[in-house]
Design a protein around this motif. Structure first.
Motif, PDB file in Angstrom:
ATOM      1  N   SER A 197     102.584  76.898  77.790  1.00  0.00           N
ATOM      2  CA  SER A 197     102.059  77.280  78.149  1.00  0.00           C
ATOM      3  C   SER A 197     100.798  78.434  78.339  1.00  0.00           C
ATOM      4  O   SER A 197     100.178  78.674  79.105  1.00  0.00           O
ATOM      5  N   ASP A 198     100.349  78.453  76.634  1.00  0.00           N
ATOM      6  CA  ASP A 198      98.901  79.178  76.187  1.00  0.00           C
ATOM      7  C   ASP A 198      98.065  78.323  76.291  1.00  0.00           C
ATOM      8  O   ASP A 198      98.224  77.187  75.221  1.00  0.00           O
ATOM      9  N   THR A 199      96.977  78.331  76.437  1.00  0.00           N
ATOM     10  CA  THR A 199      95.885  77.219  76.522  1.00  0.00           C
ATOM     11  C   THR A 199      94.977  78.114  75.464  1.00  0.00           C
ATOM     12  O   THR A 199      94.166  76.929  74.788  1.00  0.00           O
ATOM     13  N   SER A 200      95.456  78.869  74.645  1.00  0.00           N
ATOM     14  CA  SER A 200      94.724  79.385  73.518  1.00  0.00           C
ATOM     15  C   SER A 200      95.897  78.829  72.085  1.00  0.00           C
ATOM     16  O   SER A 200      96.809  78.007  72.624  1.00  0.00           O
ATOM     17  N   MET A 201      94.921  78.005  70.975  1.00  0.00           N
ATOM     18  CA  MET A 201      96.222  77.453  70.041  1.00  0.00           C
ATOM     19  C   MET A 201      95.597  78.384  68.838  1.00  0.00           C
ATOM     20  O   MET A 201      96.011  77.672  68.760  1.00  0.00           O
ATOM     21  N   GLY A 202      95.422  79.405  69.390  1.00  0.00           N
ATOM     22  CA  GLY A 202      94.568  80.280  67.727  1.00  0.00           C
ATOM     23  C   GLY A 202      95.833  80.551  67.052  1.00  0.00           C
ATOM     24  O   GLY A 202      95.717  80.219  66.014  1.00  0.00           O
ATOM     25  N   LYS A 203      96.137  81.067  67.251  1.00  0.00           N
ATOM     26  CA  LYS A 203      98.802  81.781  66.949  1.00  0.00           C
ATOM     27  C   LYS A 203      99.012  79.984  65.679  1.00  0.00           C
ATOM     28  O   LYS A 203      98.432  80.251  64.266  1.00  0.00           O
ATOM     29  N   GLU A 204      98.026  78.664  66.154  1.00  0.00           N
ATOM     30  CA  GLU A 204      98.935  77.598  65.696  1.00  0.00           C
ATOM     31  C   GLU A 204      97.793  76.714  64.674  1.00  0.00           C
ATOM     32  O   GLU A 204      98.485  76.644  63.681  1.00  0.00           O
ATOM     33  N   VAL A 205      96.681  77.306  64.849  1.00  0.00           N
ATOM     34  CA  VAL A 205      95.594  76.342  64.042  1.00  0.00           C
ATOM     35  C   VAL A 205      96.044  77.826  62.611  1.00  0.00           C
ATOM     36  O   VAL A 205      95.924  77.420  61.852  1.00  0.00           O
TER      37      VAL A 205
END
Lengths: 106, 106, 106, 106
Positions: free
Chosen positions: B19-27
């Motif tokens: 649900s998060d538009t950020s992907m920093g954690k997965e990247v």
């Protein structure tokens, strides 16, 4: 496939440094090599070779032999573009994906 | 790397269904996992993680652990885009590629 | 840019049918052409030209002139790969994306 | 198309930040929007929407309206992957590309 399909992918192989604007020979070699892997569903499309599998490792093997097939044919530089769609929550069949979209637009 | 670099690649990992538009954690998880492979030169860029290696198998291993890192963090669907540039006729260093282009435009 | 950056993209241009395994000349022409567009932030990387803009149309214009630059140099077939990341909920700067990831791994 | 097809492309649209692992709704909206452009040949495949045109500008227009369709449906971040194959020396039909490869492997 023995198990549920969960990984779809597409692979495009481009030979660089051949004097021929056509790439049919190299694409055919890569497509043929990919089809030799057991338990993959393989479809040739105008822009890529599309693959359905029940595991990621077979997709990686497809990338490996696609590169090797181009190199075996004498190409000195190969650039490939790959997209992988891996899904854990439900089967990820290519046929169902197309049907799902078409049901929403017809 | 023990041998000459001949393969460059870039990998982009996208989590689907968060649900998060950020992907920093997965990247970050994918980047960290890729850096754990020995003998790779790894560079984070705004659009992808770029990798230089002396063999194709390490690139395929990077794809594998990037997918696994995203799945380990709980993502149920992962789509990755990969480009691989393999060259047989001369070393294929990322630094030299950029310098070669810049020398032609400056 | 006069407004907030919301679109990041990367463009890779590949000439097909040249006898040269190097692509530096064509990539330099495309990079130079893209830099001529006003209000873009343009960065050359080993795998692509990366672009930051406040609107999608400038990204499409960059694709157009990158193809045209390759054709102007005499290439008879051009294959490009493009990824576009457009974001509406907050600014989408390339620098911030890298910093966000690095903060999570260091 | 009024003239010879010279540009083939494929477009994949991915919504980021939706809580749904399915993307059928957004892909359907993009596919439907692309089909509204006159003089394009449009084919839906499991991995992308593939397009054949006699000019590059219609391909760029397809990218524009695919992004806009996703944004119109409420998605706050859209990442698209596009490959464009433009050819000057002869017509570049998608059907002929597949037939050429299949003739070499059968």
């Amino acid at each position: 496939m023995n198990n549920l399909p969960i990984v779809d992918a597409e692979i495009s192989i481009e030979p660089i440094g051949t004097s021929d604007t056509s790439m049919g020979k190299e694409v055919a070699a890569a497509y043929n090599a990919i089809r030799s892997i057991q338990n993959l569903k393989v479809t040739l499309t105008p822009m890529s070779t599309q693959i359905e599998s029940d595991n990621l490792d077979d997709i990686l093997q497809a990338i490996r032999i696609a590169h090797n097939s181009a190199k075996s044919s004498g190409v000195k530089r190969v650039i490939s573009t790959i997209r992988i769609d891996e899904r854990l929550d439900k089967p990820n069949t290519m046929e169902e994906k197309v049907q799902s979209v078409k049901a929403k637009v017809s």
